[in-house]
Write a protein that holds these residues in place. Structure first.
Motif, PDB file in Angstrom:
ATOM      1  N   VAL A 193      73.688  -3.996 -38.149  1.00  0.00           N
ATOM      2  CA  VAL A 193      73.941  -2.584 -38.836  1.00  0.00           C
ATOM      3  C   VAL A 193      73.109  -1.566 -37.909  1.00  0.00           C
ATOM      4  O   VAL A 193      72.031  -1.831 -37.676  1.00  0.00           O
ATOM      5  N   GLY A 194      73.584  -0.296 -38.186  1.00  0.00           N
ATOM      6  CA  GLY A 194      72.898   0.666 -37.700  1.00  0.00           C
ATOM      7  C   GLY A 194      72.479   0.895 -36.175  1.00  0.00           C
ATOM      8  O   GLY A 194      73.119   0.097 -35.551  1.00  0.00           O
ATOM      9  N   PRO A 195      71.853   1.810 -35.564  1.00  0.00           N
ATOM     10  CA  PRO A 195      71.524   2.295 -34.468  1.00  0.00           C
ATOM     11  C   PRO A 195      71.022   1.015 -33.510  1.00  0.00           C
ATOM     12  O   PRO A 195      71.035   0.820 -32.424  1.00  0.00           O
ATOM     13  N   PHE A 196      70.033   0.313 -34.278  1.00  0.00           N
ATOM     14  CA  PHE A 196      69.356  -0.964 -33.650  1.00  0.00           C
ATOM     15  C   PHE A 196      69.991  -2.207 -33.930  1.00  0.00           C
ATOM     16  O   PHE A 196      69.285  -3.226 -33.620  1.00  0.00           O
ATOM     17  N   ALA A 197      71.144  -2.165 -34.157  1.00  0.00           N
ATOM     18  CA  ALA A 197      71.942  -3.687 -34.521  1.00  0.00           C
ATOM     19  C   ALA A 197      70.820  -4.483 -35.412  1.00  0.00           C
ATOM     20  O   ALA A 197      70.555  -5.627 -34.846  1.00  0.00           O
ATOM     21  N   MET A 198      70.508  -4.018 -36.472  1.00  0.00           N
ATOM     22  CA  MET A 198      69.481  -4.782 -37.221  1.00  0.00           C
ATOM     23  C   MET A 198      70.508  -5.556 -38.220  1.00  0.00           C
ATOM     24  O   MET A 198      71.542  -5.348 -38.638  1.00  0.00           O
TER      25      MET A 198
ATOM     26  N   TYR B  20      56.709   2.455 -45.543  1.00  0.00           N
ATOM     27  CA  TYR B  20      57.699   2.736 -46.665  1.00  0.00           C
ATOM     28  C   TYR B  20      57.620   4.211 -47.079  1.00  0.00           C
ATOM     29  O   TYR B  20      58.487   4.681 -47.098  1.00  0.00           O
ATOM     30  N   ALA B  21      56.366   4.851 -47.076  1.00  0.00           N
ATOM     31  CA  ALA B  21      56.070   6.154 -47.534  1.00  0.00           C
ATOM     32  C   ALA B  21      56.630   7.169 -46.486  1.00  0.00           C
ATOM     33  O   ALA B  21      56.542   8.357 -46.534  1.00  0.00           O
ATOM     34  N   ASN B  22      56.563   6.478 -45.325  1.00  0.00           N
ATOM     35  CA  ASN B  22      56.536   7.536 -44.261  1.00  0.00           C
ATOM     36  C   ASN B  22      58.097   7.350 -43.323  1.00  0.00           C
ATOM     37  O   ASN B  22      58.193   7.535 -42.140  1.00  0.00           O
ATOM     38  N   CYS B  23      59.097   6.863 -43.773  1.00  0.00           N
ATOM     39  CA  CYS B  23      60.378   6.581 -43.282  1.00  0.00           C
ATOM     40  C   CYS B  23      60.808   7.833 -42.854  1.00  0.00           C
ATOM     41  O   CYS B  23      61.664   7.586 -41.577  1.00  0.00           O
ATOM     42  N   SER B  24      60.715   9.171 -43.051  1.00  0.00           N
ATOM     43  CA  SER B  24      61.220  10.149 -42.569  1.00  0.00           C
ATOM     44  C   SER B  24      60.652  10.601 -41.265  1.00  0.00           C
ATOM     45  O   SER B  24      61.227  10.839 -40.290  1.00  0.00           O
ATOM     46  N   ALA B  25      59.202  10.379 -41.117  1.00  0.00           N
ATOM     47  CA  ALA B  25      58.473  10.436 -39.767  1.00  0.00           C
ATOM     48  C   ALA B  25      58.961   9.189 -38.762  1.00  0.00           C
ATOM     49  O   ALA B  25      59.102   9.573 -37.631  1.00  0.00           O
ATOM     50  N   GLN B  26      59.051   7.954 -39.324  1.00  0.00           N
ATOM     51  CA  GLN B  26      59.626   7.084 -38.536  1.00  0.00           C
ATOM     52  C   GLN B  26      61.014   7.270 -37.965  1.00  0.00           C
ATOM     53  O   GLN B  26      61.292   7.015 -36.981  1.00  0.00           O
ATOM     54  N   GLY B  27      61.988   7.822 -39.033  1.00  0.00           N
ATOM     55  CA  GLY B  27      63.273   8.352 -38.516  1.00  0.00           C
ATOM     56  C   GLY B  27      63.037   9.155 -37.223  1.00  0.00           C
ATOM     57  O   GLY B  27      63.890   9.238 -36.229  1.00  0.00           O
ATOM     58  N   ALA B  28      62.135  10.252 -37.440  1.00  0.00           N
ATOM     59  CA  ALA B  28      62.217  11.346 -36.461  1.00  0.00           C
ATOM     60  C   ALA B  28      61.555  10.701 -35.193  1.00  0.00           C
ATOM     61  O   ALA B  28      62.307  11.035 -34.074  1.00  0.00           O
ATOM     62  N   MET B  29      60.842   9.792 -35.219  1.00  0.00           N
ATOM     63  CA  MET B  29      60.082   8.915 -33.939  1.00  0.00           C
ATOM     64  C   MET B  29      61.359   8.137 -33.100  1.00  0.00           C
ATOM     65  O   MET B  29      61.406   8.031 -32.150  1.00  0.00           O
TER      66      MET B  29
ATOM     67  N   GLY C 205      64.605   8.558 -33.831  1.00  0.00           N
ATOM     68  CA  GLY C 205      65.783   9.184 -33.306  1.00  0.00           C
ATOM     69  C   GLY C 205      67.115   8.917 -34.449  1.00  0.00           C
ATOM     70  O   GLY C 205      68.071   9.106 -34.022  1.00  0.00           O
ATOM     71  N   PHE C 206      66.661   8.304 -35.969  1.00  0.00           N
ATOM     72  CA  PHE C 206      67.939   8.451 -36.619  1.00  0.00           C
ATOM     73  C   PHE C 206      67.365   8.573 -37.929  1.00  0.00           C
ATOM     74  O   PHE C 206      66.252   8.571 -38.447  1.00  0.00           O
ATOM     75  N   PRO C 207      67.913   9.066 -38.848  1.00  0.00           N
ATOM     76  CA  PRO C 207      67.651   9.835 -39.932  1.00  0.00           C
ATOM     77  C   PRO C 207      67.615   8.791 -41.066  1.00  0.00           C
ATOM     78  O   PRO C 207      68.554   7.848 -41.078  1.00  0.00           O
ATOM     79  N   CYS C 208      66.629   8.843 -42.073  1.00  0.00           N
ATOM     80  CA  CYS C 208      66.618   7.599 -43.095  1.00  0.00           C
ATOM     81  C   CYS C 208      66.393   8.313 -44.427  1.00  0.00           C
ATOM     82  O   CYS C 208      65.208   9.194 -44.863  1.00  0.00           O
ATOM     83  N   PRO C 209      67.290   8.388 -45.475  1.00  0.00           N
ATOM     84  CA  PRO C 209      66.969   9.004 -46.838  1.00  0.00           C
ATOM     85  C   PRO C 209      65.795   8.158 -47.105  1.00  0.00           C
ATOM     86  O   PRO C 209      65.839   6.977 -47.333  1.00  0.00           O
ATOM     87  N   PRO C 210      65.037   9.136 -48.123  1.00  0.00           N
ATOM     88  CA  PRO C 210      63.970   8.560 -48.597  1.00  0.00           C
ATOM     89  C   PRO C 210      64.250   7.398 -49.352  1.00  0.00           C
ATOM     90  O   PRO C 210      65.121   7.372 -50.674  1.00  0.00           O
ATOM     91  N   PRO C 211      63.551   6.277 -49.372  1.00  0.00           N
ATOM     92  CA  PRO C 211      64.075   4.902 -50.019  1.00  0.00           C
ATOM     93  C   PRO C 211      63.374   5.091 -51.712  1.00  0.00           C
ATOM     94  O   PRO C 211      62.461   5.707 -51.633  1.00  0.00           O
ATOM     95  N   PRO C 212      64.022   4.522 -52.565  1.00  0.00           N
ATOM     96  CA  PRO C 212      63.631   4.486 -53.849  1.00  0.00           C
ATOM     97  C   PRO C 212      62.220   3.586 -53.980  1.00  0.00           C
ATOM     98  O   PRO C 212      61.864   3.053 -53.089  1.00  0.00           O
ATOM     99  N   PRO C 213      61.553   3.946 -55.213  1.00  0.00           N
ATOM    100  CA  PRO C 213      60.262   3.075 -55.408  1.00  0.00           C
ATOM    101  C   PRO C 213      60.607   1.576 -55.488  1.00  0.00           C
ATOM    102  O   PRO C 213      61.766   0.999 -55.763  1.00  0.00           O
TER     103      PRO C 213
END
Ligand SMILES: [Zn+2]
Ligand SMILES: [Zn+2]
Length: 222
Positions: free
Chosen positions: A17-22, A95-104, A106-114
């Protein structure tokens, strides 16, 4: 969705799934009808459809680690399923930094639930009649874990080891020395027959990687 294992005791299915074929997986105890998603990288819809067709209930989400390609589907998954999210606490910073990971990446990540439940080395997770032993295997990510079902001879190995390869250690919070120790722990713990379901590329076995994986050879672990 590809079915990898379909026995009287256990079913394993998955798809990239996804851009990195995870590789996102579903594993279920066919006796009790209890199932879990391994690494919610994308929409749960095909996994829910597969589970419903097989009479399985998805009751847990087990995360091997918190890289964006493995967590980008958690918000959508928790919106559909009450299943608790399990993650090793050492991956909380990722986990807390998913949006920064996403920016690095190149694909967006909605903030994950707790996170609902913490994973710990040596813990045993029950899923119906299945028993997953948690091996903390840091290096690729600080809270990376392997989930090993000893009796069924299978393991979800995340981004620790791949067919002929190993996980990257050049990303933030990676640690090459820890990675080598974790690969040593894996090689010392899992029997050759163990089927390995990695986070990327095709499934393999511990024995196949022990005899062919160039990185294990280089590290003297082959
Ligand atoms: Zn990763
Ligand atoms: Zn990955």
């Amino acid at each position: 969705m590809k079915t990898f294992v379909d026995s009287p005791a256990v079913v394993v299915a998955g798809m990239p799934v996804g851009p990195f074929a995870m590789n996102q997986y579903l594993v279920g105890c066919t006796v009790t009808g209890t199932a879990a998603i391994i690494d919610a990288g994308a929409s749960p819809d095909p996994f829910i459809a597969f589970a419903e067709a097989r009479g399985l209930r998805i009751e847990a989400i087990f995360q091997t680690h918190a890289h964006i390609d493995h967590v980008a589907g958690l918000a959508a998954t928790r919106a559909r399923l009450a299943a608790p999210i399990h993650l090793h606490p050492a991956d909380a910073p990722l986990y807390a930094n998913c949006s920064a990971q996403g920016a690095m990446m190149g694909f967006p990540c909605p903030p994950p639930p707790p996170v609902d439940a913490s994973l710990a080395d040596g813990q045993v997770l029950a899923l119906g009649n299945l028993r997953f032993e948690v091996l903390h295997t840091p290096g690729h990510a600080p809270g990376h874990v392997v989930l090993w079902e000893r009796g069924q001879q299978l393991a979800f190995v995340g981004d620790l080891i791949f067919f002929d390869s190993i996980g990257r250690t050049d990303l933030p919070l990676c640690d090459g020395e820890q990675m080598e120790r974790s690969l040593g722990k894996l090689a010392a713990t899992l029997p050759d027959e163990t089927r390995l379901f990695p986070g990327h590329m095709q499934a393999t076995t511990m024995g196949r990687e022990r005899s062919h994986n160039p990185f294990l050879k280089m590290m003297g672990l082959a």
